[in-house]
Write an enzyme that holds these catalytic residues in place. Sequence first.
Site: not given
Length: 340
Positions: A49, A206
């Site tokens: 945390e 592509k």
Amino acid sequence: MVSAILEGKPDKNLILVTGRIHPKLAEDVAEQLGIDVLETTAYDFANGEMYVRYTESVRGADVFVLQSHYKPINKAIMEQLIMIDALKRASARSITAVCPLLGYSRQDKKHRGREPISCRLVFDLLKTAGADRIMSVDLHAAQSQGFFDGPVDHLVAMPVLVDYIRDRFQGHLDNVAVVSPDAGRIRVAEQWAQRLGGGPLAFVHKTRDITRPNQAVANRVVGDVAGKDCVLVDDLIDTAGTIAGACHVLQDAGAKSVTVVATHGVLSGPAVERLKNCGAREVVLTDTVPIPEEKRWDGLTVLSIAPLLASAIRAVFEDGSVAELFDTYPEHHGQGFLFA
């Protein structure tokens, strides 16, 4: 400790704070603004945390929270959210999330059923945390700024990059062809070509398997690039598979040279080796994300995005026009390109 405060309208104070991902960029922006970055206490607990606290009052201030969403990306986003929450609870007048690279921006739509739209989620999280405004550079899809319920300043690095390319090819701009790595970014390539004097355009066709991330196959060039100095432009280079493949296809099509230009140099995994060995004359990036020394090589040029960010922050703070920055760049900031 803030040693100077940028004065705008009466009772307005500008404060710049930064997360831990790219403090160097924040320092460069602060230098352009003539202020210091507000000191922040931030650390991780043993369980992962995070804790954040500002060392001075931010009450009534217009605060800009700079954090690029870079590796570790989820931690970067969470830290910025916590910083924004702390500012909101400390009574900041306004909070702008400055995200030079916005995380999850490539996940802006569903390709298949039962998928998330993670880009929308990031915008929602920033809003919920307390951000009144978002500032980012070259979102993957410009329309994703509509995900945020509030103002979004979508900055573009093109003026910075074009300025550099124009200088590099001074006297030879008539031989420059602008190339998009796929059909989806041809509009951006058109804007590049216009700024460089209206030279020829091309794009690389592509194919991509949506079930396999970070993999695309460059097939062929659409457009005539034989004998041309090609400038291959993209928004982000991650693993460099697309860009390296496009370089090889352009060379096979007879290109005289290939210069790769992109805003965000994420450079994951094999990216550096691919770029070193793709045959490109030069790779030009900006410093929207940190590029450590071990990922730099002789053929890499990194330009500073700090003047652009600082100009935009100043315009927002002074209730000016952000759009005008791009109408007058580089005359507005008067600095040409800076190296990072």
